[in-house]
Design a protein around this motif. Structure first.
Motif, PDB file in Angstrom:
ATOM      1  N   GLU A  93      41.178 -42.241   3.180  1.00 39.98           N
ATOM      2  CA  GLU A  93      40.812 -43.064   2.031  1.00 39.98           C
ATOM      3  C   GLU A  93      41.422 -42.586   0.720  1.00 39.98           C
ATOM      4  OE1 GLU A  93      36.568 -43.025   2.118  1.00 39.98           O
ATOM      5  OE2 GLU A  93      36.483 -43.652   4.217  1.00 39.98           O
ATOM      6  N   GLY A  94      41.999 -41.371   0.714  1.00 41.83           N
ATOM      7  CA  GLY A  94      42.569 -40.861  -0.536  1.00 41.83           C
ATOM      8  C   GLY A  94      41.507 -40.591  -1.581  1.00 41.83           C
ATOM      9  N   GLU A  95      40.306 -40.269  -1.146  1.00 44.02           N
ATOM     10  CA  GLU A  95      39.206 -39.971  -2.054  1.00 44.02           C
ATOM     11  C   GLU A  95      38.447 -38.742  -1.568  1.00 44.02           C
ATOM     12  OE1 GLU A  95      37.965 -44.454  -3.586  1.00 44.02           O
ATOM     13  OE2 GLU A  95      36.753 -43.449  -2.056  1.00 44.02           O
ATOM     14  N   VAL A  96      37.896 -37.990  -2.514  1.00 37.70           N
ATOM     15  CA  VAL A  96      37.089 -36.834  -2.156  1.00 37.70           C
ATOM     16  C   VAL A  96      35.730 -36.963  -2.822  1.00 37.70           C
ATOM     17  CG1 VAL A  96      37.986 -35.436  -4.075  1.00 37.70           C
ATOM     18  CG2 VAL A  96      36.994 -34.305  -2.093  1.00 37.70           C
ATOM     19  N   LEU A  97      34.684 -36.670  -2.055  1.00 39.26           N
ATOM     20  CA  LEU A  97      33.319 -36.722  -2.574  1.00 39.26           C
ATOM     21  C   LEU A  97      32.780 -35.302  -2.633  1.00 39.26           C
ATOM     22  CD1 LEU A  97      30.937 -38.556  -3.442  1.00 39.26           C
ATOM     23  CD2 LEU A  97      30.166 -38.470  -1.057  1.00 39.26           C
ATOM     24  N   PRO A  98      32.554 -34.757  -3.842  1.00 38.96           N
ATOM     25  CA  PRO A  98      32.023 -33.388  -3.942  1.00 38.96           C
ATOM     26  C   PRO A  98      30.654 -33.272  -3.273  1.00 38.96           C
ATOM     27  CG  PRO A  98      32.815 -34.190  -6.074  1.00 38.96           C
ATOM     28  CD  PRO A  98      32.792 -35.363  -5.153  1.00 38.96           C
ATOM     29  N   VAL A  99      30.327 -32.086  -2.800  1.00 38.93           N
ATOM     30  CA  VAL A  99      29.021 -31.844  -2.196  1.00 38.93           C
ATOM     31  C   VAL A  99      27.937 -32.150  -3.231  1.00 38.93           C
ATOM     32  CG1 VAL A  99      27.487 -30.098  -1.229  1.00 38.93           C
ATOM     33  CG2 VAL A  99      29.915 -30.111  -0.613  1.00 38.93           C
ATOM     34  N   GLY A 100      26.986 -32.997  -2.840  1.00 39.40           N
ATOM     35  CA  GLY A 100      25.908 -33.381  -3.746  1.00 39.40           C
ATOM     36  C   GLY A 100      26.264 -34.512  -4.683  1.00 39.40           C
ATOM     37  N   GLY A 101      27.492 -34.998  -4.618  1.00 33.82           N
ATOM     38  CA  GLY A 101      27.930 -36.044  -5.539  1.00 33.82           C
ATOM     39  C   GLY A 101      27.713 -37.433  -4.974  1.00 33.82           C
ATOM     40  N   SER A 102      27.819 -38.435  -5.849  1.00 35.75           N
ATOM     41  CA  SER A 102      27.665 -39.831  -5.421  1.00 35.75           C
ATOM     42  C   SER A 102      28.899 -40.661  -5.741  1.00 35.75           C
ATOM     43  CB  SER A 102      26.441 -40.453  -6.095  1.00 35.75           C
ATOM     44  OG  SER A 102      26.554 -40.361  -7.513  1.00 35.75           O
ATOM     45  N   ALA A 103      29.764 -40.158  -6.625  1.00 37.56           N
ATOM     46  CA  ALA A 103      30.957 -40.910  -7.028  1.00 37.56           C
ATOM     47  C   ALA A 103      32.205 -40.211  -6.489  1.00 37.56           C
ATOM     48  CB  ALA A 103      31.024 -41.012  -8.550  1.00 37.56           C
ATOM     49  N   PRO A 104      32.949 -40.865  -5.587  1.00 33.90           N
ATOM     50  CA  PRO A 104      34.176 -40.252  -5.068  1.00 33.90           C
ATOM     51  C   PRO A 104      35.273 -40.199  -6.127  1.00 33.90           C
ATOM     52  CG  PRO A 104      33.959 -42.489  -4.239  1.00 33.90           C
ATOM     53  CD  PRO A 104      32.696 -42.192  -4.989  1.00 33.90           C
ATOM     54  N   ARG A 105      36.182 -39.246  -5.975  1.00 35.87           N
ATOM     55  CA  ARG A 105      37.302 -39.091  -6.896  1.00 35.87           C
ATOM     56  C   ARG A 105      38.609 -39.305  -6.140  1.00 35.87           C
ATOM     57  NH1 ARG A 105      35.112 -33.257  -9.180  1.00 35.87           N
ATOM     58  NH2 ARG A 105      33.184 -34.022 -10.133  1.00 35.87           N
ATOM     59  N   LYS A 106      39.542 -40.022  -6.763  1.00 38.13           N
ATOM     60  CA  LYS A 106      40.834 -40.282  -6.142  1.00 38.13           C
ATOM     61  C   LYS A 106      41.645 -38.983  -6.059  1.00 38.13           C
ATOM     62  CE  LYS A 106      41.029 -44.749  -5.301  1.00 38.13           C
ATOM     63  NZ  LYS A 106      41.284 -45.254  -3.929  1.00 38.13           N
ATOM     64  N   VAL A 107      42.322 -38.782  -4.941  1.00 38.39           N
ATOM     65  CA  VAL A 107      43.201 -37.616  -4.780  1.00 38.39           C
ATOM     66  C   VAL A 107      44.497 -38.067  -4.111  1.00 38.39           C
ATOM     67  CG1 VAL A 107      41.462 -35.789  -4.696  1.00 38.39           C
ATOM     68  CG2 VAL A 107      42.002 -37.062  -2.619  1.00 38.39           C
ATOM     69  N   ASP A 108      45.568 -37.377  -4.457  1.00 36.70           N
ATOM     70  CA  ASP A 108      46.876 -37.682  -3.870  1.00 36.70           C
ATOM     71  C   ASP A 108      47.601 -36.366  -3.649  1.00 36.70           C
ATOM     72  OD1 ASP A 108      49.170 -38.958  -2.979  1.00 36.70           O
ATOM     73  OD2 ASP A 108      49.966 -39.221  -5.001  1.00 36.70           O
TER      74      ASP A 108
END
Length: 627
Positions: free
Chosen positions: A450-465
């Motif tokens: 998905e090209g996204e990372v979700l930090p532990v405990g987080g609710s909003a994923p962040r785009k990564v490339d």
């Protein structure tokens, strides 16, 4: 513009408003907000890397700095009176060469205009070096164009330097601590930097293409021999082996291709791009006037060309064909068929984005190979190495994916960015991927898919490339069959597989040994006695290159006057038996081969070893096959 006004403008841009800033600045601000999660209200001090890390970066850039030095000094002489400083940064944004007035050293260092400063976008926000690395274009980041309020007094102009294979390898920047308000005041600075970069790339191409035909191009005959706009190198069968950035743009335009995909240009027949064959192009030397050296390009345009013949030619007059490699690929090993084959694969695979899986025993140099892949790739981001076997299972997810504040007991109060995000725009190297817990494999698969990372405990994923390179000493296919490794993750990681042989099977063993002797010599010659060398060549080396490296380091510390004897080697080597079947003395091997009249199969049978082992023994000991 005040501090609060600057922050409000960045926030408006983040919300999609048009504030009149240049597009390159707007796009960079949005990357800082969305991709790097930087806070414009928090000022960041300039980052100066440690002496150890700076030494590593400067060693890697040594060849380029040597070639570029006269151009850098000439540019600095042109701009020094206007109080500019000059920075040469590598592809990770670390300043590896610096020219400036020493009387301003304290202020320059504080501003980050200094040797060892790191100007990548994720680290420093919008800045000339970081934006140049990301976009691949020459640009100016002037005063409040900077994302971070710390840098808003600066005006910085940068241009990218590309290597001969089309990968961005460095950035040249000139900066002012204070400057006129108008950004247009830096137009001449951009012209000067771009012109210097063009000359540096041409010098680099000439230095790396001595055995190839070099073609220089200009739009007007008057400038052809004094200031060419582009250049390419061509081998003896007419294939393109190198180019300046101007050359890459010329080739790409002629066929409607993307210059950002150099793999579509390098290795292709030169006749695909020009209405002329190799012989016709090679004839465009100074023997004829510049205005007579006019050639047609495949897109219908015309240029003037100057051909420089190879320095060495084979019998019959054909240019010598030499496979050109980057300095990074040259560090892979000696010139033997197996390693040369690996070089060819890396040259083709590294510039793309295919995931690469490295297989090989522990200690064979998989991380070393991964770093070479990253360097050759030209990716602007960092190389981030993760040893999946070394991180406790309960911490691996937070290490990889980061965590939000208070996500778990012991979590940092401010949260933490994970190693996946640290690799943004670069290479994530997952060493010993076979030891990654099954649950973490699932999360990693989602990141890759998905090209996204979700930090532990987080609710909003962040785009990564990023580009992923993984490695394992285990047979992952067997683990998939056994149900201990996810099949879907395995097939995402092994788009390309490169295998490193054990040290005992490497035909360039002597080359590796000599490199380690140089490494541990500490500036003095380090030599082996004949007995010590024979013992090293016949040891099993179960720990591979890592074990050999440790052994040479140990011996270097003990030996007298740089001369390593058997007594200086670690006990487990000096007391260990030879490899099975390899304890036959040199004379005995020669005698058996002679008795068998050169029949290697028969000689191997008599010695009680297999043919591969005998061939390796012959190569190491310099025994020619009898005729």
């Amino acid at each position: 513009m005040g501090f609060s006004d600057h922050i409000r403008e960045i926030e408006r841009v983040g919300q999609g408003s048009n504030t009149g800033r240049d597009a390159v600045v707007v796009e960079s601000w949005r990357r800082c907000l969305e991709t790097y999660q930087l806070d414009p209200s928090k000022a960041r001090e300039a980052v100066i890397v440690s002496e150890t890390r700076l030494r590593e970066h400067r060693q890697q850039a040594e060849d380029l700095v040597h070639i570029a030095r006269s151009g850098l000094e000439r540019l600095y002489r042109q701009v020094a009176e206007q109080n500019y400083v000059l920075l040469l940064s590598d592809r990770e944004g670390v300043t590896v060469e610096f020219l400036g007035d020493p009387s301003f050293n304290n202020n320059l260092r504080k501003a980050g205009l200094y040797l060892g400063s790191e100007w990548s976008e994720p680290r420093a926000g919008t800045c000339a070096v970081g934006a140049c690395i990301t976009t691949g274009e020459a640009l100016t980041i002037h005063q409040t164009d900077h994302f971070d309020i710390t840098h808003t007094p600066l005006s910085c102009t940068a241009a990218p330097i590309y290597d001969t294979h089309g990968a961005l390898t460095a950035v040249l920047d000139i900066s002012l601590l204070s400057s006129p308000i108008l950004k247009a005041s830096q137009n001449m600075a951009r012209h000067l930097v771009s012109s210097t970069v063009r000359r540096i790339e041409l010098a680099n191409l000439m230095a790396n293409s001595r055995h190839d035909l070099v073609l220089r191009f200009a739009g007007a005959p008057e400038f052809l021999d004094v200031d060419p706009e582009a250049a390419i190198a061509v081998d003896g069968v007419g294939r393109i082996t190198g180019m300046t950035h101007g050359g890459a743009r010329l080739l790409a335009t002629s066929r409607g291709l993307d210059w950002r995909r150099p793999e579509l240009l390098i290795g292709q027949p030169v006749a695909d791009f020009f209405e002329a064959g190799l012989d016709e192009l090679a004839s465009l030397t100074r023997a004829s006037l510049p205005q007579d050296r006019r050639i047609a390009v495949r897109d219908g345009s015309f240029l003037y060309a100057h051909a420089i013949e190879p320095q060495q030619r084979l019998a019959g007059g054909a240019p010598a064909r030499v496979v050109r490699t980057s300095p990074a690929i040259d560090r892979l090993g000696g010139s033997v068929p197996a390693i040369d084959g690996l070089r060819r694969k890396i040259a083709k695979l590294a510039p793309g984005r295919l995931p690469i899986l490295l297989q090989g025993e522990t200690g064979t140099g998989k991380e070393h190979l991964a770093r070479i892949v990253h360097e050759v790739s030209g990716l602007p981001g960092r190389f981030v190495a993760v040893n999946c076997a070394a991180i406790p299972e309960q911490l691996i997810e937070s290490e990889l994916f980061g965590h939000v504040p208070g996500a778990f007991t012991g979590a940092l109060a401010r949260g933490r960015k994970g190693l996946v995000e640290e690799a943004e725009g670069g290479t994530l190297f997952l060493d010993e991927i076979g030891d990654m817990p099954f649950a973490t494999q699932s999360r990693l698969l989602r990141v890759l898919a998905e090209g996204e990372v979700l930090p532990v405990g987080g609710s909003a994923p962040r785009k990564v490339d990023f580009r992923v390179v993984s490695a394992s000493h285990r047979a992952l296919a067997d683990m998939v069959a056994a149900g201990t490794f996810r099949a879907d993750l395995y097939y995402r990681l092994n788009a390309a597989v490169l295998t490193l042989p054990p040290l005992a099977e490497r035909d360039d063993f002597s080359w590796l040994l000599d490199r380690l002797l140089e490494k541990h010599g500490g500036g003095r010659p380090l030599r082996l006695s004949a007995a010590a060398r024979a013992l090293i060549l016949n040891h099993r080396w179960p720990g591979n290159i890592r074990e050999l490296d440790n052994a040479i380091a140990f011996a270097a510390a003990l030996c007298e006057d740089g001369w390593i004897e058997v007594s200086d080697l670690p006990d487990h080597i000096s007391l260990s038996p030879s490899k099975p079947g390899e304890d036959a003395p040199d004379a005995e091997v020669r005698g058996v081969l002679a008795a068998c009249k050169g029949n290697v199969s028969e000689a191997a049978r008599r010695l009680g070893i297999d043919r591969t082992t005998l061939h390796r023994r012959m190569r190491r000991l310099g025994i020619d096959r009898p005729h």
